[in-house]
Scaffold this motif. Structure first.
Motif, short mmCIF file in Angstrom:
data_model
loop_
_atom_site.label_atom_id
_atom_site.label_comp_id
_atom_site.label_asym_id
_atom_site.label_seq_id
_atom_site.Cartn_x
_atom_site.Cartn_y
_atom_site.Cartn_z
N ARG A 258 13.36 -24.07 -3.50
CA ARG A 258 12.36 -23.99 -2.40
C ARG A 258 11.02 -23.91 -3.40
NH1 ARG A 258 13.78 -22.36 3.01
NH2 ARG A 258 16.40 -22.27 3.08
N GLY A 259 10.95 -23.67 -4.53
CA GLY A 259 9.50 -23.82 -5.18
C GLY A 259 8.94 -22.31 -5.06
N HIS A 260 9.60 -21.44 -4.76
CA HIS A 260 8.66 -20.18 -4.71
C HIS A 260 8.20 -19.77 -6.04
CE1 HIS A 260 8.96 -19.75 -0.54
NE2 HIS A 260 10.23 -20.11 -0.45
N CYS A 261 7.30 -18.82 -6.02
CA CYS A 261 6.97 -18.08 -7.40
C CYS A 261 7.38 -16.43 -7.28
CB CYS A 261 5.38 -17.92 -7.65
SG CYS A 261 4.74 -19.65 -7.93
N PHE A 262 8.19 -16.26 -8.06
CA PHE A 262 8.81 -14.87 -7.71
C PHE A 262 9.47 -14.36 -9.14
CE2 PHE A 262 12.61 -17.75 -7.87
CZ PHE A 262 13.61 -17.04 -8.41
N VAL A 263 9.44 -13.02 -9.36
CA VAL A 263 9.99 -12.39 -10.39
C VAL A 263 11.21 -11.43 -9.74
CG1 VAL A 263 9.64 -10.75 -12.32
CG2 VAL A 263 7.87 -12.58 -11.65
N ARG A 264 12.17 -11.28 -10.59
CA ARG A 264 13.41 -10.45 -10.24
C ARG A 264 13.79 -9.42 -11.55
NH1 ARG A 264 18.79 -9.73 -10.72
NH2 ARG A 264 19.24 -11.89 -11.48
N TYR A 265 13.85 -8.22 -11.52
CA TYR A 265 14.49 -7.29 -12.36
C TYR A 265 15.47 -6.40 -11.84
CZ TYR A 265 14.23 -4.54 -16.71
OH TYR A 265 14.74 -3.85 -17.79
N ALA A 266 16.65 -6.72 -12.28
CA ALA A 266 17.76 -5.98 -11.62
C ALA A 266 17.92 -6.44 -10.13
CB ALA A 266 17.94 -4.59 -11.99
N ASP A 267 17.68 -5.47 -9.29
CA ASP A 267 17.75 -5.61 -7.74
C ASP A 267 16.21 -5.65 -7.25
OD1 ASP A 267 17.69 -2.95 -8.54
OD2 ASP A 267 18.43 -2.14 -6.59
N ASP A 268 15.16 -5.44 -8.11
CA ASP A 268 13.96 -5.39 -7.41
C ASP A 268 13.22 -6.71 -7.56
OD1 ASP A 268 13.70 -2.53 -7.14
OD2 ASP A 268 13.20 -2.16 -9.04
N ALA A 269 12.97 -7.40 -6.59
CA ALA A 269 12.65 -8.71 -6.37
C ALA A 269 11.20 -9.08 -5.66
CB ALA A 269 13.57 -9.85 -5.65
N ASN A 270 10.25 -9.50 -6.33
CA ASN A 270 9.04 -9.62 -5.86
C ASN A 270 8.52 -11.24 -5.65
OD1 ASN A 270 8.37 -7.16 -5.65
ND2 ASN A 270 6.62 -7.11 -6.90
N VAL A 271 8.44 -11.67 -4.48
CA VAL A 271 8.13 -13.14 -4.25
C VAL A 271 6.47 -13.11 -3.98
CG1 VAL A 271 8.62 -15.17 -3.00
CG2 VAL A 271 10.38 -13.42 -3.61
N TYR A 272 5.63 -14.00 -4.82
CA TYR A 272 4.40 -14.03 -4.28
C TYR A 272 3.77 -15.30 -3.85
CZ TYR A 272 4.48 -10.10 -7.79
OH TYR A 272 4.62 -9.03 -8.26
N VAL A 273 3.04 -15.26 -2.48
CA VAL A 273 2.61 -16.26 -1.61
C VAL A 273 1.46 -16.13 -1.49
CG1 VAL A 273 4.99 -16.52 -0.62
CG2 VAL A 273 3.55 -15.06 0.50
N ARG A 274 0.89 -17.24 -0.72
CA ARG A 274 -0.63 -17.26 -0.50
C ARG A 274 -1.07 -16.75 1.22
NH1 ARG A 274 -3.33 -20.13 -4.41
NH2 ARG A 274 -1.73 -21.66 -5.79
N SER A 275 0.09 -16.45 1.87
CA SER A 275 -0.41 -15.92 3.14
C SER A 275 0.75 -14.96 3.81
CB SER A 275 -0.52 -17.10 4.18
OG SER A 275 0.54 -17.65 4.40
N ARG A 276 0.08 -14.19 4.57
CA ARG A 276 1.22 -13.25 5.16
C ARG A 276 2.24 -14.10 6.05
NH1 ARG A 276 0.89 -7.64 5.42
NH2 ARG A 276 -1.31 -8.04 4.60
N LYS A 277 1.87 -15.15 6.58
CA LYS A 277 2.94 -15.84 7.68
C LYS A 277 3.85 -16.55 6.43
CE LYS A 277 3.06 -19.36 11.02
NZ LYS A 277 2.37 -20.33 11.92
N ALA A 278 3.83 -16.90 5.41
CA ALA A 278 4.34 -17.57 4.47
C ALA A 278 5.26 -16.49 3.90
CB ALA A 278 3.71 -18.10 3.20
N GLY A 279 4.73 -15.14 3.79
CA GLY A 279 5.54 -14.05 3.14
C GLY A 279 6.87 -13.43 4.16
N GLU A 280 6.18 -13.75 5.59
CA GLU A 280 7.28 -13.16 6.51
C GLU A 280 8.53 -14.38 6.62
OE1 GLU A 280 7.37 -10.69 8.15
OE2 GLU A 280 5.32 -9.88 7.81
#
Length: 455
Positions: A258-280
């Motif tokens: 889906r083209g998301h910018c994210f980082v995962r380390y074991a079971d910790d995942a962070n996805v970085y987006v530009r708006s709160r609506k996209a984050g939801e």
């Protein structure tokens, strides 16, 4: 057991495997894997035979021995297991090749988490750790190339620091909202059937798959009672991190597609987006994806929030002048560090300065190595000054009597005024060791004792 004795017990191999450190290190198996003895009926598992070559087992034993882990349910520590394997290994190897080996249950222990609660660990026997490590060294180079480039945990050539740098770059690019996902008791809730299905898609070696299933089903022993489990891969075994990456890679691939910018380390995942609506929207997607794997999102620790209000792998981000995004140590690791330094520098320990420093040194250097990315030099200087203040207080207490203090301070170049001021109330260790002694018990003085620096 010496390496020469180990070689006598382990089968010879025609191939060579380069020496690589680390449980998740890349390893190339021998091209001429040892065949089982003619009288032994083998399952035909090429990967299992490769895992049991002499060179691979030697490297696995070196790693297991270097970890200095505790004994499992059989009560055998590293030296005792070495003596046991001298006579028992040929039979264990035969069972492994025939597919009849049954792993021992893991020993259940719990350790406190820094933020409260407990983490469950399963400690396999030393023998099972050796077998798992040997398997890991063969499976890692096969499975690791199939994982997403956004996964950084427990992979050769990758680290938590690289994950933080990648996340920092995403925030710098304008993605200031993070979808921070934490899985609830992940290692305890891994579904065995789903995991084995995902693993079978990546490799078809029936012997290895059967052995991994046996490890998953081996159960946990607590208070002398074995509890059978149909889910979970307890932390503590060398294979658990690799199996976790196999299971979670499906979610990585969907986010990547889906083209998301994210980082995962074991079971910790962070996805970085530009708006709160996209984050939801991303959070809803992740809940659905994890539900398919029978995993649960920890709602108390997960959130869609500003990237500047969340910590990631012990780091946090902040905006410097001119809009540059920088990272520093978050509050909890900092508090943990100071608490540990207080424990190591207690003035009631009854230890010499050399002993205090020897215990302090590995912890400080390890902490400094992990948090080397922190861009807060003032914080490092403050911590350095605080730690040396505590060491000066210990040194004053070791001198103990006022005449001894006076003599030692004068020998170090203290003025008459400073020497008399300190010895005038010699029991006030903390107050007396403040700034007025900086020019006497200098950094160079502590460098002579090999006290590590943060700044």
């Amino acid at each position: 057991m010496s390496m020469r004795e180990a070689k006598r017990q382990m089968p010879a191999s025609a191939g060579r495997v380069p020496e690589v450190s680390g449980e998740a290190a890349r390893a190339r198996t021998s091209d001429e894997a040892l065949c089982p003895r003619p009288e032994t009926e083998s399952t035909g598992s090429a990967l299992l035979v490769a895992a049991l070559t002499r060179e691979n087992l030697q490297r696995a034993w070196k790693r297991v021995k270097g970890n200095k882990g505790a004994a499992g349910v059989d009560g055998r520590d590293i030296p005792e297991a070495a003596r046991y394997l001298q006579s028992a290994w040929p039979e264990i190897r035969r069972q492994l090749l025939q597919g009849t080996y049954r792993p021992s249950p893991v020993r259940r222990v719990t350790i406190p988490k820094p933020d409260g609660g407990e983490r469950e660990l399963g400690i396999p026997t030393v023998t099972d750790r050796l077998i798992q490590q040997a398997l890991l060294q063969v499976l890692q180079p096969i499975l690791d190339p199939t994982f997403s480039e956004y996964s950084f945990g427990f992979r050769p050539g990758r680290s938590a620091q690289e994950a933080v740098v990648r996340a920092q770059a995403y925030v710098q690019s304008g993605r200031r909202i993070v979808v921070d996902v934490d899985l609830e008791r992940f290692f305890d809730r891994v579904n065995h059937d789903i995991l084995m299905g995902r693993l079978q898609k990546r490799m078809g070696d029936a012997g290895v798959l059967r052995l991994i299933r046996a490890y998953l089903n081996s159960g946990i022993m607590q208070d002398g009672i074995v509890q059978l489990r149909h889910q979970g891969t307890p932390q503590g075994g060398p294979l658990s991190p690799l199996l976790a990456n196999v299971l979670l890679d499906e979610v990585d691939r969907e986010l990547e597609r889906r083209g998301h910018c994210f980082v995962r380390y074991a079971d910790d995942a962070n996805v970085y987006v530009r708006s709160r609506k996209a984050g939801e929207r991303v959070m809803a997607l992740l809940r659905t994806m994890y539900a398919k794997l029978r995993l649960t999102v920890n709602e108390a620790k997960s959130a869609v929030a500003s990237a500047f209000g969340r910590k990631f792998l012990g780091f946090e981000f902040w905006v410097a002048p001119k809009g540059e995004i920088k990272c520093g140590v978050s509050a909890k690791p900092m508090a943990t560090y100071k608490q540990r330094i207080r424990q190591l520098t207690r003035r009631s320990g009854g230890r010499s300065m050399v002993e205090v420093v020897e215990r302090l040194r590995p912890y400080v250097l390890g902490w400094k190595t992990y948090f080397r990315l922190s861009q807060t030099p003032k914080v490092w200087r403050t911590l350095d000054e605080w730690m040396r203040h505590r060491l000066r207080a210990i040194q004053l207490k070791h001198w103990n009597r006022a005449p001894t203090m006076y003599r030692e301070l004068k020998a170090l170049g203290a003025s008459e005024t400073v020497a008399r001021r300190v010895t005038g109330n010699s029991r006030r260790w903390w107050r007396n060791s403040a700034k007025q002694l900086n020019m006497i018990l200098t950094i160079a003085y502590f460098d002579g004792l090999r006290v590590p620096r943060l700044s």
